[in-house]
Design an enzyme around this catalytic site. Structure first.
Site, PDB file in Angstrom:
ATOM      1  N   GLU A 267       0.832  -1.212   0.000  1.00 18.65           N
ATOM      2  CA  GLU A 267       0.000   0.000   0.000  1.00 18.65           C
ATOM      3  C   GLU A 267       0.870   1.267   0.000  1.00 18.65           C
ATOM      4  O   GLU A 267       0.437   2.324  -0.459  1.00 18.65           O
ATOM      5  CB  GLU A 267      -0.947  -0.008   1.213  1.00 18.65           C
ATOM      6  CG  GLU A 267      -2.194   0.831   0.999  1.00 18.65           C
ATOM      7  CD  GLU A 267      -3.160   0.787   2.180  1.00 18.65           C
ATOM      8  OE1 GLU A 267      -2.770   1.133   3.311  1.00 18.65           O
ATOM      9  OE2 GLU A 267      -4.324   0.406   1.979  1.00 18.65           O
ATOM     10  N   HIS A 293       6.733 -26.568   2.377  1.00 18.72           N
ATOM     11  CA  HIS A 293       5.890 -27.670   1.921  1.00 18.72           C
ATOM     12  C   HIS A 293       4.691 -27.155   1.128  1.00 18.72           C
ATOM     13  O   HIS A 293       3.701 -27.862   0.971  1.00 18.72           O
ATOM     14  CB  HIS A 293       5.438 -28.496   3.127  1.00 18.72           C
ATOM     15  CG  HIS A 293       6.600 -28.995   3.929  1.00 18.72           C
ATOM     16  ND1 HIS A 293       7.300 -30.138   3.605  1.00 18.72           N
ATOM     17  CD2 HIS A 293       7.241 -28.457   4.997  1.00 18.72           C
ATOM     18  CE1 HIS A 293       8.291 -30.297   4.463  1.00 18.72           C
ATOM     19  NE2 HIS A 293       8.282 -29.291   5.316  1.00 18.72           N
ATOM     20  N   LYS A 406     -13.932   2.354  -2.342  1.00 20.74           N
ATOM     21  CA  LYS A 406     -14.716   2.810  -1.182  1.00 20.74           C
ATOM     22  C   LYS A 406     -15.936   3.583  -1.655  1.00 20.74           C
ATOM     23  O   LYS A 406     -17.049   3.384  -1.159  1.00 20.74           O
ATOM     24  CB  LYS A 406     -13.865   3.720  -0.291  1.00 20.74           C
ATOM     25  CG  LYS A 406     -12.807   2.989   0.501  1.00 20.74           C
ATOM     26  CD  LYS A 406     -12.135   3.938   1.476  1.00 20.74           C
ATOM     27  CE  LYS A 406     -10.920   3.271   2.097  1.00 20.74           C
ATOM     28  NZ  LYS A 406     -10.158   4.158   2.960  1.00 20.74           N
TER      29      LYS A 406
HETATM   30  O1  LIG Z   1      -7.580   3.191  10.279  1.00 28.52           O
HETATM   31  P1  LIG Z   1      -8.639   3.392   9.250  1.00 28.52           P
HETATM   32  O2  LIG Z   1      -8.830   4.826   8.905  1.00 28.52           O
HETATM   33  O3  LIG Z   1      -9.919   2.744   9.654  1.00 28.52           O
HETATM   34  O4  LIG Z   1      -8.175   2.710   7.924  1.00 28.52           O
HETATM   35  C1  LIG Z   1      -8.012   1.323   7.816  1.00 28.52           C
HETATM   36  C2  LIG Z   1      -7.170   1.001   6.618  1.00 28.52           C
HETATM   37  O5  LIG Z   1      -7.819   1.476   5.447  1.00 28.52           O
HETATM   38  C3  LIG Z   1      -6.870   2.072   4.565  1.00 28.52           C
HETATM   39  O6  LIG Z   1      -7.054   3.441   4.619  1.00 28.52           O
HETATM   40  C4  LIG Z   1      -7.060   1.595   3.160  1.00 28.52           C
HETATM   41  O7  LIG Z   1      -8.377   1.712   2.795  1.00 28.52           O
HETATM   42  C5  LIG Z   1      -5.530   1.683   5.134  1.00 28.52           C
HETATM   43  O8  LIG Z   1      -4.522   2.538   4.759  1.00 28.52           O
HETATM   44  C6  LIG Z   1      -5.826   1.673   6.598  1.00 28.52           C
HETATM   45  O9  LIG Z   1      -4.858   0.983   7.346  1.00 28.52           O
END
Ligand SMILES: O=P(O)(O)OC[C@H]1O[C@](O)(CO)[C@@H](O)[C@@H]1O
Length: 430
Positions: A267, A293, A406
């Site tokens: 990421e 394995h 999202k």
């Molecule tokens: O801590 P948050 O804001 O809930 O985000 C959870 C995860 O989602 C992300 O933003 C990716 O969608 C990650 O970078 C992060 O660790």
């Protein structure tokens, strides 16, 4: 302590020397960014934050009744906690992770829990992650249904110090909420209360963990000769034409560490660089000896498209003697040996076999699987990632690529403001 072994990468020390100036420039460029909080380098300072550590300790001491700890969070808000708790839990507290949105396992978990003995910890930097909010809604409802007004004592939050729905909720309801500093991003937050709070309930040695992380800081701020994370970052930079990076850990206690590393690496570094090129290598998690394995066949005879890191402990914290057993002479070569000797021999054998196959492989030796050494390793890997971001010309601290998914999820759920995205007019929004 951490030690790098590049014996199967001949010429590496000379190449490193030849690039000393460029590496110094990358180090200086990264450190210069520390001045601006927008650059999200606050994770460097977490190991020094003794005040937060004290607060977390006090909170743990004030809640000795906890028998079940439910951790709600996803990605950086759960993977580090899970990795460290699995390795260093000393208390009898049972840990449960709600880092998904599959109803059946959540219902199964709820059926086993006694709300009077359960502490729910919801962790989210943004405070707005759908999976985490969904889990929180369910557990909040459950706590209220069983405990009435007493529910507040059973919920603790970790989120941004000022912003986001979780912070606002905590303030409105008077719920205890720890802070992830503004300039610390999710996948760099393991040494903030996101990881430290669960670890406090695991009775893990938090001082040692942070002390180890400070050693990685010391190295990362040193000149190249003593700068281990800059060296391993350079190893990755040199081999950036190899698309796959296998992160293979020889420790059952650290079985969740590869998943934490995968998020950190992928990421942070899988991005479009300043010139508009797609860059990044794909981290592949592996566990020794289990994956000998399962995956090593591919690593030996499949494509030579990998850089492999083997993380190997040098000594056990406790060993187990393999006894002699009559009638099992096939195992005679094991009689009287320590089990750790077998683990070490397998790691060494795999290391040699992979090098012999022509794969690019190096080892990172951990003095032992202790909070001190693992704290050092985690912070080392965060520095490695940050240095690589400089070398690859990408911002290692954002994640623009996850946003569209999202927004589409919101649209599919009918969230106001996202209409139209789900019905094929997506292209307009891109
Ligand atoms: O801590 P948050 O804001 O809930 O985000 C959870 C995860 O989602 C992300 O933003 C990716 O969608 C990650 O970078 C992060 O660790």
């Amino acid at each position: 302590m951490l030690r790098l072994d590049t014996r199967f990468l001949p010429g590496f020390p000379e190449t490193l020397k030849a690039h000393a100036e460029a590496l110094k420039a990358a180090q200086e460029a990264l450190l210069a960014k520390r001045r601006d909080p927008q650059n999200m380098l606050g994770w460097i300072d977490l190991p020094e934050d003794t005040e937060t550590l004290r607060e977390i300790r006090r909170f743990r001491e004030a809640n000795p009744w906890v028998e079940d700890f439910v951790h709600i969070g996803i990605g950086g808000s759960s993977l580090g906690a899970m990795a460290l708790e699995a390795a260093f839990r000393q208390s009898g507290v049972r840990f449960h992770y709600v880092d998904h949105v599959e109803p059946e396992p959540i219902l199964a978990l709820l059926r086993t829990l006694d709300p009077r003995k359960t502490l729910v910890h919801a962790a989210s930097k943004s405070g707005s992650t759908a999976e985490t909010l969904a889990g929180l809604l369910v557990f909040l409802d459950w706590l209220k249904a069983h405990l009435g007004e007493g529910w507040r004592r059973h919920l603790v939050l970790t989120t941004d110090p000022k912003k986001g729905p979780l912070r606002a909720f905590a303030e409105r309801e008077g719920i205890r909420a720890f802070a992830i500093p503004e300039n610390v991003g999710g996948r760099f937050s393991v040494l903030s209360p996101v990881g430290l709070l669960p670890l406090a309930f695991a009775d893990a040695d938090l001082e040692a963990l942070l002390m180890g992380a400070r050693k990685a800081n010391e190295q990362a701020l040193s000149p190249l000769e003593a700068n281990l994370p800059l060296k391993t970052a350079f190893l990755h930079h040199l081999h950036r034409h190899l698309p796959v990076h296998v992160f293979m850990v020889y420790s059952e206690r650290l079985k969740h560490l590869p998943a934490w590393f995968v998020q950190l690496h992928d990421e942070s570094l899988g991005k479009v660089d300043r010139e508009g090129r797609r860059v990044g290598t794909t981290a592949l998690p592996a566990l020794g000896p289990k994956d000998q394995h399962a995956q090593v066949q591919l690593f030996r005879e499949g494509p030579l498209d990998k850089l492999l890191t083997l993380v190997v402990p040098e000594a056990p914290t406790e060993d187990l003697l393999l006894p002699e057993v009559e009638g099992l002479e096939e195992a005679e070569y094991l009689f009287g040996k320590g089990m750790f000797q077998l683990l070490k021999a397998e790691a060494e054998a795999t290391y040699r076999a992979l090098a012999e196959a022509g794969q690019k492989v190096y080892a990172l030796y951990l003095s032992e699987v202790s909070p001190y050494a693992v704290g050092w390793l985690l912070q080392h890997l965060m520095w490695q990632t940050a240095f690589l971001g400089e070398l690859w010309g990408v911002n290692a601290f954002d994640q623009p690529g996850v946003e569209l998914g999202k927004r589409l999820t919101f649209a599919l759920l009918g969230r106001p403001g996202y209409e139209g995205l789900a019905d094929g007019s997506m292209e307009k929004q891109m």
